[in-house]
Design a protein around this motif. Structure first.
Motif, PDB file in Angstrom:
ATOM      1  N   ALA A   1       9.563  78.986  36.382  1.00 61.85           N
ATOM      2  CA  ALA A   1       8.142  78.663  36.311  1.00 61.85           C
ATOM      3  C   ALA A   1       7.346  79.955  36.481  1.00 61.85           C
TER       4      ALA A   1
ATOM      5  N   ILE B   1       2.521  74.825  37.418  1.00 66.48           N
ATOM      6  CA  ILE B   1       2.181  76.248  37.430  1.00 66.48           C
ATOM      7  C   ILE B   1       0.669  76.326  37.199  1.00 66.48           C
TER       8      ILE B   1
ATOM      9  N   LEU C   1       7.107  68.298  35.305  1.00 61.87           N
ATOM     10  CA  LEU C   1       6.562  69.643  35.133  1.00 61.87           C
ATOM     11  C   LEU C   1       5.111  69.520  34.677  1.00 61.87           C
TER      12      LEU C   1
ATOM     13  N   THR D   1       2.077  71.937  33.037  1.00 59.41           N
ATOM     14  CA  THR D   1       1.934  73.245  32.392  1.00 59.41           C
ATOM     15  C   THR D   1       0.599  73.922  32.685  1.00 59.41           C
TER      16      THR D   1
END
Length: 523
Positions: free
Chosen positions: A244, A137, A87, A89
């Motif tokens: 997300a 994201i 992931l 951020t």
């Protein structure tokens, strides 16, 4: 950062919709949910798995060392745990998300995770295929625009600045992100590139073949096809729903009220702007007297540039707050999507936990973020969603929090916080900030790890959250330490699930790298 512009929320939403051809007839007619993906992975149903987290990493400006690369190598060393995805951020590429900086600030440091990475210089930023699912994201820097005049001046002045060993550096190309276009071409399924309907339809029938409760969706195939369906999306892994979010479209400052107290607040903010400008000019003067090619001064150059960027960010936030109008844009569509998605998740028996990840943290003790207008707005909107979900879910939650874990970036540090009784459905939750993976680090606010909030009708502010771990810049002078960080999170079987969080830290101290072991913790 004063030469950078942040597009309106309406512009961000509209342009991103065009890029994925949001719900056009060919898509809607196939019952395709453009906010979901399924990871094509034989381990997707395993209730025990690991994943990695990084954020605010996309810089190439540091001299003689690369914090982002150091953290990337820490991620590579986690192979024994067989992480299933990464992931990110947000703030993938600084300073303005420029397409021209993806090769240096993203592809090069993360090359082992990209197909063909052994020849990373030949990889086009809009043609990347990931070996390990890379699920980002967008951050605020991934949306910033740069007027053409400033881009031209930055490029034309580079030879002179290099010759004069300029202390001012620019991670900007000819243009900025073009309202997130570079990010969209790098990571999203950029359906706008299909000029004919038959080409679009063939693509949809080839890659949107996964079936979910909300319709067909994109099948994410590591090593083959690794595009995301939208700027915000949802996927499930090991019985955990991951949501997300794009927080750049619900972070507009809440307007200052037209009252006597509001006017006083405006005066305070204007004075704060003047104070910050004086502080910045002092730093610029100090910077002009430092030699970036002197090993003893190069890191002080980095420090001063980091402080200037921090001041620019605070000025930017104050200016946005002063300009906020009563008709401010809010991404209602995304917030309603999150609300309904969380309700559906609680109604699905095989889902045993929920994780949110997005850029702007609602809770954080980094020195500049807690009082920012964007933080207040994000916290307000998230609370409204969680309150509505809690009301609908009711007793099914069985005293569990609506969301098991929230992961954010934006603050350049690593932090674990827990909320107390906030009076809202974000009470008693775990929050992790992972935004120290390469860019300039920040310190914790000087008044300690507790966060206090004022509530309407209450005379005194009260504590709403507390930081349990803060990893950021600390020390002074020759004792200054810069711990850059990422995370490995191990998800364990059971309902509710347990999350074991292992910080991964590469610390810059005395112009050398050290790798301190920070004890992991269970949520």
């Amino acid at each position: 950062m004063q030469f950078i512009s942040d597009p309106s929320i309406t512009s961000k939403i509209d342009q991103m919709k065009q890029r994925v051809r949001w719900q056009e007839s060919s898509i809607a007619g196939r019952n395709i949910d453009q906010t979901r993906l399924v990871i094509d992975d034989e381990q997707v149903d395993n209730p025990e798995f690991s994943f990695l987290v990084v954020g605010d990493s996309g810089t190439g400006r540091h001299r003689r060392h690369s914090p982002q690369r150091e953290v990337a190598e820490l991620l590579l060393k986690q192979s024994d745990y067989h992480p299933r995805f990464i992931l990110h951020t947000g703030d993938v590429v600084y300073l303005t998300g420029s397409a021209g900086y993806y090769p240096q600030n993203f592809i090069k440091p993360y090359r082992e995770f990209i197909v063909g990475g052994e020849n990373y210089k030949k990889i086009a930023y809009d043609q990347m295929v990931f070996k390990l699912p890379f699920l980002p994201i967008p951050g605020n820097h991934d949306y910033y625009n740069l007027p053409l005049f400033y881009g031209v001046m930055a490029q034309l002045s580079w030879p002179v600045r290099h010759l004069l060993k300029s202390r001012i550096d620019f991670d900007v190309s000819w243009r900025g992100s073009e309202t997130g276009d570079a990010y969209a071409k790098a990571f999203l399924d950029y359906l706008q590139k299909f000029y004919t309907n038959p080409d679009l339809e063939r693509h949809l029938d080839q890659y949107y073949t996964a079936e979910t409760s909300t319709g067909r969706c994109l099948r994410y195939q590591p090593g083959k096809f690794t595009r995301l369906p939208n700027r915000y999306y949802r996927f499930s892994y090991g019985g955990i729903d991951f949501f997300a979010l794009d927080s750049n479209t619900f972070n507009a400052p809440i307007p200052i009220p037209e009252t006597q107290a509001g006017e006083e607040k405006r005066r305070q903010l204007l004075q704060r702007l003047r104070d910050l400008e004086q502080e910045k000019q002092k730093l610029l003067t100090e910077l002009s007297q430092l030699d970036p090619d002197n090993p003893e001064q190069s890191e002080q150059v980095d420090d001063n540039q980091a402080k200037i960027e921090q001041i620019d960010e605070m000025q930017f936030d104050i200016e946005k707050r002063l300009k906020a109008g009563s008709d401010g844009d809010v991404d209602v569509e995304q917030l309603r999507w999150l609300q309904q998605g969380l309700i559906d998740s609680w109604q699905t028996p095989e889902i045993r936990g929920r994780v949110l990840f997005f850029h702007h943290p609602p809770y954080v003790t980094e020195a500049t973020k807690w009082d920012q207008a964007q933080t207040l707005a994000i916290r307000y909107h998230l609370r409204q969603v969680l309150n509505s979900v809690a009301q609908d879910v009711g007793e099914r939650a069985n005293n569990r929090p609506i969301v098991d874990l929230v992961i954010n970036g934006h603050a350049h540090c690593l932090e674990h916080l827990s909320t107390a009784d906030t009076g809202h459905a974000d009470s008693n939750m775990n929050w992790i900030v992972c935004g120290g993976s390469g860019y300039s680090l920040r310190r914790q606010k000087p008044d300690g790890p507790e966060l206090y909030e004022e509530f309407e009708g209450e005379q005194n502010s009260r504590p709403v959250a507390k930081s349990k771990l803060f990893v950021g810049r600390h020390g002074h002078g020759k004792s200054k330490r810069r711990p850059y960080s990422g995370l490995r999170i191990d998800v364990r079987d059971g309902q509710p699930p347990q999350f074991f969080v292992q910080p991964l830290v590469a610390e810059r101290v005395h112009s050398q790298w050290d790798y301190p072991k920070i004890e992991g913790f269970t949520l």
